[in-house]
Design an enzyme around this catalytic site. Sequence first.
Site, PDB file in Angstrom:
ATOM      1  N   LYS A 269       0.325   1.807   3.702  1.00  0.00           N
ATOM      2  CA  LYS A 269       1.209   1.165   2.721  1.00  0.00           C
ATOM      3  C   LYS A 269       0.367   0.190   1.906  1.00  0.00           C
ATOM      4  O   LYS A 269      -0.215  -0.739   2.454  1.00  0.00           O
ATOM      5  CB  LYS A 269       2.350   0.428   3.429  1.00  0.00           C
ATOM      6  N   ASP A 274       4.656  -7.724  -3.027  1.00  0.00           N
ATOM      7  CA  ASP A 274       6.051  -7.351  -2.796  1.00  0.00           C
ATOM      8  C   ASP A 274       6.963  -8.541  -3.115  1.00  0.00           C
ATOM      9  O   ASP A 274       7.189  -9.400  -2.260  1.00  0.00           O
ATOM     10  CB  ASP A 274       6.232  -6.903  -1.338  1.00  0.00           C
ATOM     11  N   LYS A 281      12.997 -11.536  -3.219  1.00  0.00           N
ATOM     12  CA  LYS A 281      12.832 -12.322  -1.990  1.00  0.00           C
ATOM     13  C   LYS A 281      13.015 -13.806  -2.284  1.00  0.00           C
ATOM     14  O   LYS A 281      12.793 -14.232  -3.413  1.00  0.00           O
ATOM     15  CB  LYS A 281      11.404 -12.113  -1.447  1.00  0.00           C
ATOM     16  N   ASP A 292       0.939  -7.412   1.686  1.00  0.00           N
ATOM     17  CA  ASP A 292       1.763  -6.232   1.941  1.00  0.00           C
ATOM     18  C   ASP A 292       0.992  -4.920   1.723  1.00  0.00           C
ATOM     19  O   ASP A 292       1.555  -3.838   1.833  1.00  0.00           O
ATOM     20  CB  ASP A 292       3.023  -6.282   1.069  1.00  0.00           C
ATOM     21  N   ASP A 351      14.002  -4.210  -1.840  1.00  0.00           N
ATOM     22  CA  ASP A 351      12.977  -4.849  -1.011  1.00  0.00           C
ATOM     23  C   ASP A 351      12.565  -3.955   0.170  1.00  0.00           C
ATOM     24  O   ASP A 351      11.584  -4.236   0.848  1.00  0.00           O
ATOM     25  CB  ASP A 351      13.506  -6.204  -0.506  1.00  0.00           C
ATOM     26  N   GLU A 353      10.946  -1.287   0.130  1.00  0.00           N
ATOM     27  CA  GLU A 353      10.150  -0.424  -0.749  1.00  0.00           C
ATOM     28  C   GLU A 353       9.035   0.313  -0.012  1.00  0.00           C
ATOM     29  O   GLU A 353       8.584   1.349  -0.474  1.00  0.00           O
ATOM     30  CB  GLU A 353       9.571  -1.250  -1.903  1.00  0.00           C
ATOM     31  N   ARG A 355       8.974   2.017   2.754  1.00  0.00           N
ATOM     32  CA  ARG A 355       9.361   3.364   3.174  1.00  0.00           C
ATOM     33  C   ARG A 355       9.476   4.304   1.976  1.00  0.00           C
ATOM     34  O   ARG A 355       9.273   5.510   2.103  1.00  0.00           O
ATOM     35  CB  ARG A 355      10.669   3.298   3.973  1.00  0.00           C
TER      36      ARG A 355
HETATM   37  N1  BES Z   1       6.911  -6.194   3.206  1.00  0.00           N
HETATM   38  C1  BES Z   1       8.201  -6.422   3.742  1.00  0.00           C
HETATM   39  C2  BES Z   1       8.187  -6.606   5.251  1.00  0.00           C
HETATM   40  C3  BES Z   1       7.703  -7.940   5.759  1.00  0.00           C
HETATM   41  C4  BES Z   1       8.519  -9.051   5.699  1.00  0.00           C
HETATM   42  C5  BES Z   1       6.489  -8.038   6.366  1.00  0.00           C
HETATM   43  C6  BES Z   1       8.080 -10.250   6.218  1.00  0.00           C
HETATM   44  C7  BES Z   1       6.051  -9.241   6.896  1.00  0.00           C
HETATM   45  C8  BES Z   1       6.849 -10.347   6.818  1.00  0.00           C
HETATM   46  C9  BES Z   1       9.112  -5.232   3.444  1.00  0.00           C
HETATM   47  O1  BES Z   1       8.863  -4.577   2.268  1.00  0.00           O
HETATM   48  C10 BES Z   1      10.494  -5.767   3.367  1.00  0.00           C
HETATM   49  O2  BES Z   1      10.745  -6.547   2.505  1.00  0.00           O
HETATM   50  N2  BES Z   1      11.339  -5.339   4.280  1.00  0.00           N
HETATM   51  C11 BES Z   1      12.673  -5.807   4.320  1.00  0.00           C
HETATM   52  C12 BES Z   1      13.554  -4.638   4.661  1.00  0.00           C
HETATM   53  C13 BES Z   1      15.021  -4.931   4.550  1.00  0.00           C
HETATM   54  C14 BES Z   1      15.397  -5.154   3.106  1.00  0.00           C
HETATM   55  C15 BES Z   1      15.782  -3.792   5.141  1.00  0.00           C
HETATM   56  C16 BES Z   1      12.766  -6.882   5.386  1.00  0.00           C
HETATM   57  O3  BES Z   1      12.140  -6.738   6.427  1.00  0.00           O
HETATM   58  O4  BES Z   1      13.433  -7.881   5.160  1.00  0.00           O
HETATM   59 ZN    ZN Z   2       6.960  -4.670   1.554  1.00  0.00          ZN
HETATM   60 MN    MN Z   3       9.880  -5.455   0.637  1.00  0.00          MN
END
Ligand code: BES
Ligand code: ZN
Ligand code: MN
Length: 497
Positions: A269, A274, A281, A292, A351, A353, A355
């Site tokens: 990834k 992000d 966010k 990210d 967010d 993204e 996947r």
């Molecule tokens: N890059 C983030 C995951 C992340 C968050 C990694 C905090 C490390 C610390 C990912 O793209 C993301 O934002 N995931 C969301 C998914 C949710 C919207 C289902 C998350 O984990 O909040």
């Molecule tokens: Zn992300």
């Molecule tokens: Mn994200």
Amino acid sequence: MTSISFSARGIDDAASTNTQCAVVPIFNGSKLVPAANQLDKAAGGAIKRALELGDFSGKAGQSLMLPGAGGAKRLLLIGCGDAKKFDRSAAREFSQRVYIALNGTSAKDAILHIGDLPLKDGDSVWLLSYLARHLVAASYRYTETVSKPKSPLKLRRVVVNISGKTNIRIANAALKQGCSIGLGVNQACNLANLPGNICTPSYLAQQARKLGRGNSKLSVSVLEEKKMKELGMHSLLSVSAGSVQPAKLIVMHYKGGKASDKPYVLVGKGITFDSGGISLKPGAKMDEMKFDMGGAASVLGTMHALTDLELPLNVVAIVAAAENMPSSRATKPGDVITSMSGKTIEVLNTDAEGRLVLCDALTYAERFKPRAVIDIATLTGACVVALGAHASALYANQDELAEQLLAAGNESHDRAWRMPLWDDYQKQLNSNFADMGNIGGPGGGSITAACFLSRYAEKYHWAHLDIAGSAWNSAPKGATGRPVALLTRYLMDRAGK
Ligand code: BES
Ligand code: ZN
Ligand code: MN
């Protein structure tokens, strides 16, 4: 990046060997090891006197620098604890102490009188490889965007005394192996530490090309957005839609094996920033979303290590690189897109993204008829809640692959923990308007993200590493280079090294 050169030698008389620093292990309550005895005699009994004073007893975690004796300019005593309990964990502590003590000196070379110490749960190959890897990785400094970087480690050359017990060729190979992994880790750290305004998808593509240059076994190609559109990668493209930075699909072929050997495929990834997109966010710690692309960084770092080691196998690395930004062209919550596989996705949260870029990369991976596909992603905040910083989450659709990766993680102390991929979780992805939604609700967020990916990995053996908790530290802030050590170990095991 500068590095340290390592070599193994059998040294009969530690006192007559020239070095800027002789590093001597001291076990709590045991006799001195032969090298320590020799140096103690040359120093007129200084080591024994230090022990008699009682301030330094050889307990684990202790270290003491003494003036030199014989050919050694300095004597560094490192406490190793109980000799009978000296295991990998104690050896890691030893290695850490050596680094801290040497980092405080101007010694340019050192001899470690440790190469043959009996480990309770390992052998000298493990020890030598770990020492080299750790010293190289610990010496990493971020310099790119600071005008006065932290002073570099002065240490340039390390000799490890194996007192003739271990085969020299095997010992040197172990040191080289550790050094290559350390360099791969540093490469991953450095890419991940770079800010998002420098490390864009195009920058990642450039770095991949650079790695391929001058290496006849490594070829690199980059798919531009136009090509991705033709391939139907609308899921990946829906992520970069809001950004002025074009997405890149970076594909690297390492051909170290026979032409007919099916490749191992690594998929990273590579979200270079992000923001969350339209599902923006919150501001706190949003800067950390430059990390990210940690999965992509670990894939590039692993390619670095494996080309350096010239492993005899075929590996394809795919980096799905994009920037996730809000704008009037950005994908909106509720938008439905069609992935390369033909499956439709309702983007309920922009967010989620990671996947979306990975699913198209996983479909693309099919064409390589892979032996196994492993994707590596900073995928979910839920993973950080579940496992914290110490373990990466491992998911797999095949038990043998899962076992191999867990074993590689244990062996390299870059550990992963297996999580369930049960069907029961799949229905959390149901959507009224598409084949699936891109989020699975509040429970089991790391698992439902993996479930989403599993739908694109049905045609081969696949594993997914959620490294959201392990890829970087928040205090002090910085990338860890994980899981380069795990991945390299896994590939070395497959290559029979
Ligand atoms: N890059 C983030 C995951 C992340 C968050 C990694 C905090 C490390 C610390 C990912 O793209 C993301 O934002 N995931 C969301 C998914 C949710 C919207 C289902 C998350 O984990 O909040
Ligand atoms: Zn992300
Ligand atoms: Mn994200």
